[in-house]
Design an enzyme around this catalytic site. Structure first.
Site, mmCIF file in Angstrom:
data_model
loop_
_atom_site.group_PDB
_atom_site.id
_atom_site.type_symbol
_atom_site.label_atom_id
_atom_site.label_comp_id
_atom_site.label_asym_id
_atom_site.label_seq_id
_atom_site.Cartn_x
_atom_site.Cartn_y
_atom_site.Cartn_z
ATOM 1 N N TYR A 141 0.824 -1.218 0.000
ATOM 2 C CA TYR A 141 0.000 0.000 0.000
ATOM 3 C C TYR A 141 0.862 1.273 0.000
ATOM 4 O O TYR A 141 0.401 2.339 -0.385
ATOM 5 C CB TYR A 141 -0.943 0.040 1.214
ATOM 6 C CG TYR A 141 -2.037 -1.016 1.181
ATOM 7 C CD1 TYR A 141 -2.224 -1.831 0.063
ATOM 8 C CD2 TYR A 141 -2.881 -1.195 2.251
ATOM 9 C CE1 TYR A 141 -3.211 -2.800 0.036
ATOM 10 C CE2 TYR A 141 -3.886 -2.158 2.231
ATOM 11 C CZ TYR A 141 -4.031 -2.962 1.119
ATOM 12 O OH TYR A 141 -5.020 -3.914 1.100
ATOM 13 N N LYS A 191 3.421 -15.401 1.408
ATOM 14 C CA LYS A 191 3.254 -16.010 0.086
ATOM 15 C C LYS A 191 4.675 -16.290 -0.398
ATOM 16 O O LYS A 191 5.129 -15.820 -1.442
ATOM 17 C CB LYS A 191 2.484 -15.028 -0.818
ATOM 18 C CG LYS A 191 2.050 -15.559 -2.162
ATOM 19 C CD LYS A 191 0.938 -16.572 -2.086
ATOM 20 C CE LYS A 191 0.666 -17.140 -3.475
ATOM 21 N NZ LYS A 191 -0.158 -18.353 -3.456
ATOM 22 N N ASP A 223 -3.224 -18.015 0.769
ATOM 23 C CA ASP A 223 -4.383 -18.645 0.119
ATOM 24 C C ASP A 223 -4.948 -19.774 0.968
ATOM 25 O O ASP A 223 -6.162 -19.883 1.154
ATOM 26 C CB ASP A 223 -4.045 -19.106 -1.310
ATOM 27 C CG ASP A 223 -2.643 -19.677 -1.438
ATOM 28 O OD1 ASP A 223 -1.910 -19.710 -0.431
ATOM 29 O OD2 ASP A 223 -2.275 -20.108 -2.543
ATOM 30 N N ASP A 247 -5.375 -6.969 5.630
ATOM 31 C CA ASP A 247 -6.575 -6.215 5.274
ATOM 32 C C ASP A 247 -7.673 -7.189 4.818
ATOM 33 O O ASP A 247 -8.816 -7.157 5.286
ATOM 34 C CB ASP A 247 -6.193 -5.250 4.129
ATOM 35 C CG ASP A 247 -7.274 -4.241 3.818
ATOM 36 O OD1 ASP A 247 -8.284 -4.208 4.539
ATOM 37 O OD2 ASP A 247 -7.107 -3.482 2.841
ATOM 38 N N ASP A 251 -10.985 -8.901 7.254
ATOM 39 C CA ASP A 251 -12.398 -8.709 6.901
ATOM 40 C C ASP A 251 -13.106 -10.055 6.763
ATOM 41 O O ASP A 251 -14.273 -10.198 7.127
ATOM 42 C CB ASP A 251 -12.532 -7.895 5.602
ATOM 43 C CG ASP A 251 -12.739 -6.411 5.898
ATOM 44 O OD1 ASP A 251 -12.464 -5.997 7.049
ATOM 45 O OD2 ASP A 251 -13.174 -5.672 4.995
#
Ligand code: NAD
Length: 358
Positions: A141, A191, A223, A247, A251
């Site tokens: 980000y 990852k 994943d 993030d 959620d």
């Protein structure tokens, strides 16, 4: 214990839920003999209306000179124009930066009696009690270079995922510290099979684990972690991740309980000062009606006591009081399924009565 707490009610339902929560903290004061001093300041849309900026200087000064900050929510239709130069959420981002808050903690706990609010089957949910520790100020980000340009005649967008070892070390260490007060297990999300950034992440996380031998750390690819969150959510204790993966996963975690109004969060930095707020927004559709669920903010106050003031017993007393009112069948409108419900203040009074009766 004497502590200065800055209240930032913000917009929409913010003033209602923060006021209700202040009353709960005052009940904790009475019960435990602590002394909290509250001061209220502007942030978000209301700050834009009154001062022209979403984070006035005196708000930053007040936050910096306090032991902890309790925030409601910011934003609303009045300030929603995404092209506006001054927007409420700049207040939040500016505050995280000013206070050097690099970690976001989001506990996800299923309260007894609320199983039916979740989209998952009750047997999958049994025992869900986990915390996301998300890196907040780095990663893709914020990495440079980022931009949009035309390359070989094609519109092209690009971002940079970057973490240095110091950024990784401090967030994984914080996750270990959080785990130490819980079940002592940390799952580090990466990852590493594809991304170089994440290979460094895994390397550094492993080094941090060696320095925290009482904590059991395992690694999981993002994943498969996303799948495990819905198939075996109770198998997690503390989940630590970079900014983007956190993030998304946090959620996903938030819907496990099915009750947005109940979830707290904390943003922390190097020292004890933290900002505590419910994960939901300013709910403009119900603002001013006195029906908002204050429990996410009340549970954020419990996190405030635990992380900024080291008052773990008082934090537990609030959490137990919330479970007690839910056990007694008390619900705000968002959880009552159309049955009889309590307003914001009544719910706070029920929690206060449970604290006082304990
Ligand atoms: P929201 O979380 O405000 O509301 C989503 C739905 O959940 C609404 O129906 C609302 O009534 C309900 N809800 C939320 N909190 C509740 C509570 N405590 N009790 C009962 N019901 C509750 O999300 P949104 O509608 O997407 O956003 C509204 C505004 O809030 C926007 O301006 C958005 O930018 C802002 N926002 C702020 C924050 C923050 O301050 N951290 C976070 C998210 C959204």
């Amino acid at each position: 214990m004497k502590a200065k707490i800055t209240l930032l009610p913000g917009d929409g339902i913010g003033p209602e839920i923060v006021d209700a929560t202040r009353q709960v903290l005052e009940a904790v004061e009475r019960k435990s003999g602590h002394s909290f001093t509250f001061s209220t300041h502007l942030i978000g849309g209301i700050a834009i209306d009154e001062t022209g900026v979403p984070l006035p200087d005196d708000t930053i000064v007040a936050c910096r000179s306090s032991d902890a900050v309790l925030l409601g929510a910011v934003g609303g239709p009045k300030w929603d124009d995404p092209t506006a130069e001054v927007r409420p959420e700049q207040g939040l981002l500016g505050m995280r930066k000013a206070l050097k808050l690099f970690a976001n903690l989001r506990p996800v706990k299923l309260f007894r009696g609320l199983e039916s609010a979740s989209p998952l089957r009750p047997e999958r949910l049994r025992g869900v009690d986990l915390v996301f520790v998300r890196e907040l100020t780095g990663g893709i980000y914020f990495g440079q270079p980022k931009g949009k340009e035309v390359r070989n005649g094609l519109r092209t967008g690009f971002d940079t995922m970057v973490y240095d070892e110091n950024e990784i070390r401090r967030i994984v260490q914080l996750a270990c510290d959080v785990a130490r007060k819980r079940r002592k297990r940390v799952t580090s999300i990466d990852k590493a099979n594809v991304l170089a950034t994440m290979q460094v992440w895994r390397e550094v996380a492993t080094e941090v684990a060696k320095k925290n031998p009482d904590i059991k750390l395992d690694h999981q690819l993002v994943d498969s972690a996303a799948m495990r969150l819905v198939t075996e959510p109770a198998s997690f204790d503390v989940i630590v991740s970079g900014n983007m993966f956190g993030d998304i996963l946090s959620d996903e975690g938030a819907v496990l309980t099915g009750s947005l109004g109940l979830l707290p969060s904390a943003s922390l930095g190097e020292g004890k000062l933290g900002v505590y707020e419910p994960i939901h927004g300013s709910a403009p559709d119900i603002a001013g009606k006195g029906v908002a669920n204050p429990l996410g903010t009340i549970l954020s106050a419990a996190m405030l006591l635990r992380h900024s003031l080291d008052l773990d017993e008082d934090a537990k007393a609030i959490e137990a009081a919330v479970q007690k009112v839910l056990d007694n069948g008390l619900r705000t409108a968002d959880l009552s399924g159309g049955q009889r419900s309590l307003g914001t203040t009544e719910m706070a009074y029920a929690v206060i009565a449970a604290i006082e009766g304990a």
